[in-house]
Every structure is written in C-alpha cells, then in structure tokens.
Design a protein around this motif. Structure first.
Motif, PDB file in Angstrom:
ATOM      1  N   VAL A   1      78.274  36.857  57.510  1.00 22.93           N
ATOM      2  CA  VAL A   1      78.821  36.596  56.833  1.00 22.93           C
ATOM      3  C   VAL A   1      77.826  36.255  55.852  1.00 22.93           C
ATOM      4  N   PRO A   2      77.445  36.400  54.977  1.00 28.40           N
ATOM      5  CA  PRO A   2      76.710  35.929  53.636  1.00 28.40           C
ATOM      6  C   PRO A   2      77.027  35.052  53.928  1.00 28.40           C
TER       7      PRO A   2
ATOM      8  N   ASP B   1      79.943  33.497  51.493  1.00 29.29           N
ATOM      9  CA  ASP B   1      80.941  33.089  51.584  1.00 29.29           C
ATOM     10  C   ASP B   1      81.398  32.504  52.053  1.00 29.29           C
ATOM     11  N   TRP B   2      83.142  31.705  52.033  1.00 28.99           N
ATOM     12  CA  TRP B   2      83.543  31.192  52.284  1.00 28.99           C
ATOM     13  C   TRP B   2      84.053  31.882  53.622  1.00 28.99           C
ATOM     14  N   ILE B   3      84.275  30.712  54.345  1.00 31.58           N
ATOM     15  CA  ILE B   3      84.684  30.928  55.705  1.00 31.58           C
ATOM     16  C   ILE B   3      86.087  30.287  56.074  1.00 31.58           C
ATOM     17  N   ASP B   4      87.706  30.718  56.635  1.00 32.99           N
ATOM     18  CA  ASP B   4      88.667  30.655  56.624  1.00 32.99           C
ATOM     19  C   ASP B   4      88.402  29.299  57.139  1.00 32.99           C
ATOM     20  N   ALA B   5      89.317  27.922  57.463  1.00 32.03           N
ATOM     21  CA  ALA B   5      88.656  27.285  58.213  1.00 32.03           C
ATOM     22  C   ALA B   5      90.170  27.676  59.804  1.00 32.03           C
TER      23      ALA B   5
ATOM     24  N   ARG C   1      86.538  40.569  61.940  1.00 31.48           N
ATOM     25  CA  ARG C   1      86.779  40.027  60.621  1.00 31.48           C
ATOM     26  C   ARG C   1      88.318  39.856  59.368  1.00 31.48           C
ATOM     27  N   LEU C   2      89.248  40.306  60.632  1.00 28.79           N
ATOM     28  CA  LEU C   2      90.661  39.347  60.344  1.00 28.79           C
ATOM     29  C   LEU C   2      90.711  38.614  60.289  1.00 28.79           C
ATOM     30  N   ASP C   3      91.130  38.263  59.122  1.00 24.82           N
ATOM     31  CA  ASP C   3      91.475  36.771  58.702  1.00 24.82           C
ATOM     32  C   ASP C   3      93.195  36.608  58.049  1.00 24.82           C
ATOM     33  N   GLY C   4      93.351  35.252  57.422  1.00 24.98           N
ATOM     34  CA  GLY C   4      94.866  35.835  57.528  1.00 24.98           C
ATOM     35  C   GLY C   4      95.134  36.400  55.676  1.00 24.98           C
ATOM     36  N   GLU C   5      93.885  36.597  55.216  1.00 26.28           N
ATOM     37  CA  GLU C   5      94.467  36.751  53.753  1.00 26.28           C
ATOM     38  C   GLU C   5      94.251  38.796  54.073  1.00 26.28           C
ATOM     39  N   LEU C   6      93.491  39.080  55.215  1.00 22.29           N
ATOM     40  CA  LEU C   6      93.359  40.179  55.040  1.00 22.29           C
ATOM     41  C   LEU C   6      94.896  40.888  56.384  1.00 22.29           C
ATOM     42  N   LEU C   7      95.127  40.196  57.105  1.00 20.82           N
ATOM     43  CA  LEU C   7      95.905  40.781  57.847  1.00 20.82           C
ATOM     44  C   LEU C   7      97.722  40.572  56.843  1.00 20.82           C
ATOM     45  N   ARG C   8      97.913  39.396  55.586  1.00 17.44           N
ATOM     46  CA  ARG C   8      98.837  39.688  54.857  1.00 17.44           C
ATOM     47  C   ARG C   8      98.592  40.888  53.847  1.00 17.44           C
TER      48      ARG C   8
END
Length: 401
Positions: A51-52, A55-59, A220-227
């Motif tokens: 992760v750069p 870039d924010w990390i999803d808590a 890389r799968l986070d909540g935003e990507l899954l949605r």
C-alpha cells in the motif's frame, strides 16, 4: 449431497478456517519481507499488503489482524496522518509503526500517537518477534470467531438438488433486505454454488463481476471493493453472483471462500449464502460458523429421506449444535397427498417448523421474468410463507425492526 472425506470432524473444518494474522502494510516488498511471509510469529501467519504510504487503510481490515505493522515515512505528512487515524480507529488491535532509519523525534511522535512500538525497515524476523513478545497474551487471545463482528451469517443448504433452495434463498433474501433497509441495515446474498448457481438469473440481474473477481482481489478486497463487485437488486439486496464459468468445487479453498465471506460480514449486517449441493471442506467450515442453517427439503419421500441423511451427516461432523431449521418446500395440505405432516416428523425425527406452499405458477413466473414473486402476484401462498420465514428470522437472529 455428498461430503469430501466424511471421516473428518468439524474440529478439522474449524481448524481450516482463516486465522488471525500479523498484517504488514508496506509500500514495497523490501529486504527479507519475502522470506518473512512463510514464517509465523507468536504462532500466527504473516500477511502482506503493498500500500502506498499516503493511501488510507480501511480500519475494518484490522478486524482480521491480531497485530498490524504499518509503514510510516518521516517526510510524508499524509503517511503520519494515516497512521494516527488508523491507531485512533483500530480498537483493541495493536498497531506497530515501521520506518527507514527513524529519527528519535519521529519515534517519540509515533509512540505518543499510540504506536505500540516502532521498528526499523527493512523488517527482520528477530525484530518483529521481539516487538510482539510483550503483546503475546493479548494477541493469542484474539478470537477468530469474533472477527466478523455482529453480522449474522445464514446458510442455505439443499437436502437434494432440485429442492427449490435457490428460489427460496433469493426470494427470501430480497424480502428480508427490503425490510432491513427500512431499519438502516444492509444484507448480501453470496451464491457459492459455483457449478449450477443461478441466483443472479432468477433475480433478473446481469452482473459485471462475480465471486471470481472477489476471490481474485485477494488481500486488496475491502468493503468498498466488495460493494463495487456485488450487484445491487432493487430490493436493496447486494448479490455476489456465482462465476459465469463452471468451476470444480475443489478449485476453491477455505482461505479464499472464508476470506470473501468474512469481508462480506464486515460490509453487511446480514449475509446469506447459497451453498452447493455437494459438501466441501469450505462449505462445512461455513456451516460451522453459521448463526443459522436453513435446510430446504421438498415434500416427497425421496426429499425427506435425503434431508434425514443430511441431518445425520451434520451430526457425524459434530455440527449438531449449530442452529438449524428445516424448511419444507412445495408443501400441500391436501387430504389425498401421499406425504403428511406426521410423516415429515417421523422421517426427520424432529419437527419441521416452516413450510412453503407449492405455488408453481407464481414461482416459475417470477423466475422466468427475473422478478420477485410479489410482482407476479401481490398476495400469494408462496409470498405469505416467505413473510412468516422473514418474521422468524428476525426473532431467531435477535433483530429489532
């Protein structure tokens, strides 16, 4: 329905579940990181996300982590702000900073912001073990079963193929999602029947993405990507469809499937899963983790016999303590029917508390048009029984509407 290696027990399935991990968030795989990924620290595996630093990390990702190690760059204000924000939202997950030749002023600043330690980059296994040693008791108490938080997991299993489980799963999930949306909660349906799954077809959806894309996203799968991968239904239900191409069941493994389901549980309040007709290691793992299993059986001699075999198998796998309800599909109260309610109880050796009416015109019409049954017939016997099931789910799951 069959099971792979029926001699194994649920203890084996649970052990194959995804473990809590020591998660490294680095801007590049430098130094000995590649070698570290094959190691375990405090008995836990290491995981790496590139992760750069800005870039924010999803808590929410930290729900999977027993400990997070996050790279910080002294000359990047965005990197420092990201770290401070992550620590503030990490809950009980320890966060360790890692930096190249960190100056003393940076170390003090990071510790004041809540870092449990500051490690030099490139990382070494020795430094990592020494840093984690004081946290051993806290880390090892991390309960993998609580990683999904308060989300509910409901699995649909088929007593046999052709029992109508997918129609009930898709129609019930739509009903449930619409009513949950009014309460400010969200629901998702994952079609894990990777060979014959047709949830998307039955609901008239044309998904751009599928389960394959969610699995392919990996870490890389986070909540935003899954949605963004899931397909929205007008009811408010999010649908993660089965792959377009047929896959061998053994092509998938526990880490892949449980990773997607756990991510869904962090993104949605209720997750429904439509399981394949044959048992696999990963489907047994999901059954073991379920808040409720809905077993769909049709009202026939063969259907009830297969349902009984399924119940016996689950008990043999030490899954008898998982909450389970039998739903008898295509139920008819005809005096002249060959199978009566008393026969159901006798064959299953337990009551089947829920029935769904045999209403082929309504159900077939809904499937062929890709709509909910209410759009075919506003008040139908099938729809009324789904309403009763929906109400029961609210009670069984302890929800308030």
């Amino acid at each position: 329905m069959t099971v792979m290696n029926q001699q194994e027990t649920v203890r084996a399935w649970r052990l194959q579940g995804r473990e809590a991990e020591v998660h490294l968030y680095l801007s590049a795989a430098e130094g000995d990181v590649g070698a570290l990924l094959g190691a375990r620290v405090l008995g836990l595996p290491l995981a790496l996300s590139i992760v750069p630093v800005s870039d924010w990390i999803d808590a929410a990702d930290l729900n999977r982590a027993a400990v997070a190690v996050v790279q910080v760059n002294a000359d990047s204000p965005a990197s420092l702000k990201r770290f401070e924000r992550l620590v503030a939202t990490a809950g009980d997950t320890p966060v360790i900073a890692a930096a190249f030749e960190p100056p003393l002023a940076l170390v003090r600043s990071l510790l004041r912001s809540g870092a449990h330690d500051v490690l030099p980059l490139p990382l070494s296994l020795g430094d990592l073990e020494a840093s984690l040693a004081p946290l051993a008791a806290q880390v090892q108490q991390k309960d993998v079963q609580s990683l999904a938080g308060s989300s509910r997991l409901i699995t649909f299993c088929k007593a046999r193929g052709g029992s109508g489980a997918t129609a009930i799963a898709s129609q019930l999930a739509c009903r449930f999602a619409a009513r949950e949306a009014a309460a400010g909660r969200h629901a998702c349906l994952i079609d894990l029947d990777v060979q014959f799954g047709d949830v998307a077809f039955q609901l008239g959806l044309n998904p751009k993405f599928s389960l394959t894309d969610a699995i392919g996203a990996g870490a890389r799968l986070d909540g935003e990507l899954l949605r963004s991968i899931a397909t929205p239904h007008p009811s408010g239900l999010a649908v993660l469809s089965a792959p377009e191409e047929m896959l061998p069941l053994e092509a998938l493994n526990n880490d892949q499937i449980l990773g997607v389901v756990e991510r869904a549980q962090r993104a949605y309040d209720t997750v429904f899963v439509d399981l394949p007709a044959n048992w696999t290691h990963w489907s047994l793992s999901l059954a073991a983790r379920s808040d409720l299993i809905l077993m769909i059986a049709d009202l026939s001699v063969v259907g009830l016999r297969q349902a009984r075999r399924q119940l016996d198998l689950l008990h043999e796998q030490d899954l008898g303590d998982v909450p389970l309800e039998i739903v008898i599909n295509r139920y008819e109260k005809s005096l002249f029917g060959s199978v009566k309610q008393a026969d159901v109880t006798k064959v299953l050796n337990r009551d089947a508390r829920f029935t769904v009416a045999n209403d082929p015109a309504t159900v077939t019409g809904a499937i062929e048009r890709g709509v909910t049954v209410d759009e075919i017939k506003r008040k139908s016997a099938f729809g009324s029984d789904l309403d009763r099931l929906d109400k029961a789910l609210v009670s069984l799951l302890g929800l308030e509407r």
